[in-house]
Design a protein around this motif. Structure first.
Motif, mmCIF file in Angstrom:
data_model
loop_
_atom_site.group_PDB
_atom_site.id
_atom_site.type_symbol
_atom_site.label_atom_id
_atom_site.label_comp_id
_atom_site.label_asym_id
_atom_site.label_seq_id
_atom_site.Cartn_x
_atom_site.Cartn_y
_atom_site.Cartn_z
ATOM 1 N N THR A 96 0.871 -1.181 0.000
ATOM 2 C CA THR A 96 0.000 0.000 0.000
ATOM 3 C C THR A 96 0.905 1.228 0.000
ATOM 4 O O THR A 96 1.077 1.884 1.024
ATOM 5 C CB THR A 96 -0.932 0.007 1.221
ATOM 6 N N PHE A 97 1.484 1.534 -1.156
ATOM 7 C CA PHE A 97 2.492 2.579 -1.234
ATOM 8 C C PHE A 97 1.984 3.928 -0.732
ATOM 9 O O PHE A 97 2.641 4.589 0.075
ATOM 10 C CB PHE A 97 2.998 2.708 -2.675
ATOM 11 N N GLY A 98 0.828 4.359 -1.198
ATOM 12 C CA GLY A 98 0.268 5.629 -0.734
ATOM 13 C C GLY A 98 1.191 6.799 -0.998
ATOM 14 O O GLY A 98 1.547 7.104 -2.136
ATOM 15 N N ALA A 99 1.612 7.473 0.073
ATOM 16 C CA ALA A 99 2.540 8.594 -0.043
ATOM 17 C C ALA A 99 3.986 8.153 0.188
ATOM 18 O O ALA A 99 4.890 8.990 0.214
ATOM 19 C CB ALA A 99 2.162 9.698 0.936
ATOM 20 N N GLY A 100 4.191 6.852 0.414
ATOM 21 C CA GLY A 100 5.549 6.327 0.497
ATOM 22 C C GLY A 100 6.180 6.345 1.870
ATOM 23 O O GLY A 100 7.407 6.214 1.973
ATOM 24 N N GLY A 101 5.397 6.440 2.923
ATOM 25 C CA GLY A 101 5.958 6.501 4.271
ATOM 26 C C GLY A 101 6.757 5.271 4.664
ATOM 27 O O GLY A 101 7.920 5.372 5.072
ATOM 28 N N TYR A 102 6.139 4.101 4.545
ATOM 29 C CA TYR A 102 6.858 2.866 4.864
ATOM 30 C C TYR A 102 8.006 2.654 3.879
ATOM 31 O O TYR A 102 9.103 2.221 4.260
ATOM 32 C CB TYR A 102 5.920 1.658 4.807
ATOM 33 N N THR A 103 7.752 2.926 2.614
ATOM 34 C CA THR A 103 8.765 2.727 1.581
ATOM 35 C C THR A 103 10.033 3.507 1.885
ATOM 36 O O THR A 103 11.149 2.976 1.805
ATOM 37 C CB THR A 103 8.206 3.137 0.201
ATOM 38 N N ARG A 104 9.898 4.777 2.214
ATOM 39 C CA ARG A 104 11.072 5.603 2.500
ATOM 40 C C ARG A 104 11.859 5.065 3.702
ATOM 41 O O ARG A 104 13.095 5.068 3.702
ATOM 42 C CB ARG A 104 10.656 7.052 2.747
ATOM 43 N N ALA A 105 11.153 4.603 4.714
ATOM 44 C CA ALA A 105 11.834 4.076 5.900
ATOM 45 C C ALA A 105 12.589 2.794 5.566
ATOM 46 O O ALA A 105 13.693 2.559 6.080
ATOM 47 C CB ALA A 105 10.827 3.820 7.016
ATOM 48 N N ILE A 106 12.022 1.960 4.694
ATOM 49 C CA ILE A 106 12.694 0.725 4.286
ATOM 50 C C ILE A 106 13.910 1.053 3.425
ATOM 51 O O ILE A 106 15.000 0.492 3.619
ATOM 52 C CB ILE A 106 11.719 -0.184 3.508
ATOM 53 N N LEU A 107 13.743 1.976 2.496
ATOM 54 C CA LEU A 107 14.847 2.380 1.634
ATOM 55 C C LEU A 107 15.989 3.005 2.438
ATOM 56 O O LEU A 107 17.166 2.805 2.116
ATOM 57 C CB LEU A 107 14.355 3.367 0.574
#
Length: 317
Positions: free
Chosen positions: A29-40
């Motif tokens: 659930t990419f959305g605005a990328g909150g989890y994604t940025r933290a993982i990256l």
């Protein structure tokens, strides 16, 4: 770019996923990328999934900030396995799901998710399929009342459905506030109620329009089939309907399905667990996060680690 959607239980999710350089993870659930940025930020690569086409601007910014380690696939949960196969990666080390509507979708009046803002009665997370207006203007009383009770847990679903059918004879529903007003009148007004009377109706319509519970089940099954041994699954839910599905899935897949009584034992095929629980039960947000982010108040995190056993496939009915 400031994120319009604060990821809930972020620290707990990252702890559960434990991303490392060289890992490949899915943010379903990419959305605005909150989890994604933290993982990256922890050095892993991310494949973002989202069926909402409006997230592209956020995805482009993430791709620019982390070149070569992020890509977005426009797909619902059920397309997880196929989307991951298209990336060419040979191992999936983690997947996170953040279930339900995002705050940025609620804030966009033109999407029609909220009864607090006037907008088209749409509610589609993608731009395809039947809208909420299509449902309230065409469904018969029985099916409409059924989804209001099942997905919205509306105790007076029959009364609400009757009010909708009576009003649509005069003119069709096209706007969110129009529907909210009809539901409010059908239920006798607010009378000091802690939540708006239309809350359950709007929730039910949103879930039906987007097949949210069916997609959640399909997504969990796809994650099971795609995660590598040792891969981590983290799921954040905000409603009991969603949490029950996740709990039942993990209960079954970890081999903890209760058997029958000693008088009539169930004959259950023994299967090797495809997951092991990372912790018992669900984790909830701390007081500070709950105070600062209203969405966190009902959030629950469940997490598990993929074993080497074959995937079980479809959930038991």
């Amino acid at each position: 770019m400031t994120s319009p959607h604060a990821p809930v239980l972020l620290d707990e999710v990252i702890e559960a996923l434990d991303p490392k350089p060289g890992d490949v993870m899915i943010d379903a659930t990419f959305g605005a990328g909150g989890y994604t940025r933290a993982i990256l930020a922890r050095g892993a690569a991310v494949v973002g999934l989202d069926r909402d086409p409006t997230v592209r601007a956020h995805a482009d910014k993430v791709a620019a900030d982390f070149p070569g380690r992020f890509e977005l696939k426009q797909t619902p949960f059920s397309g997880l396995s196929a989307a991951f196969a298209e990336t060419g990666h040979d191992r999936l080390d983690g997947a996170v799901f953040d279930i339900g509507v995002s705050s940025m979708q609620l804030d966009q009046a033109e999407r029609g998710f909220s009864f607090m803002r006037d907008g088209p009665l749409d509610m589609r997370m993608s731009s395809e399929g039947e809208s909420a207006a299509d449902i309230v203007n065409s469904w018969d009383h029985g099916p409409l009342a059924h989804i209001l009770k099942l997905y919205g847990e509306e105790r007076q679903s029959g009364r609400v459905a009757t009010a909708i059918l009576r009003r649509r004879v005069e003119r069709p529903f096209t706007r969110t506030l129009d529907l909210a007003e009809v539901v409010e009148k059908a239920l006798g007004g607010r009378r000091g109620a802690p939540i708006h009377p239309a809350t359950r109706t709007f929730q039910a319509l949103r879930i039906a329009v987007n097949d949210e519970l069916g997609e959640l089940t399909a997504g969990l099954e796809a994650a099971e089939a795609t995660l590598a041994p040792g891969g981590r699954l983290a799921v954040v839910t905000f409603h009991s309907l969603e949490d029950r599905i996740v709990k039942a899935f993990l209960t079954e897949r970890t081999g903890n399905t209760p058997g029958g009584s000693r008088h009539a034992p169930l004959q259950i095929e023994t299967r090797a667990p495809s997951f092991t629980l990372m912790f018992k039960g669900a984790r909830e947000a701390g007081e500070a996060e709950r105070a600062g982010n209203p969405r966190a108040r009902s959030a629950r995190l469940r997490a598990a680690v993929r074993t080497e056993a074959p995937a079980w496939g479809r959930m038991a009915a």
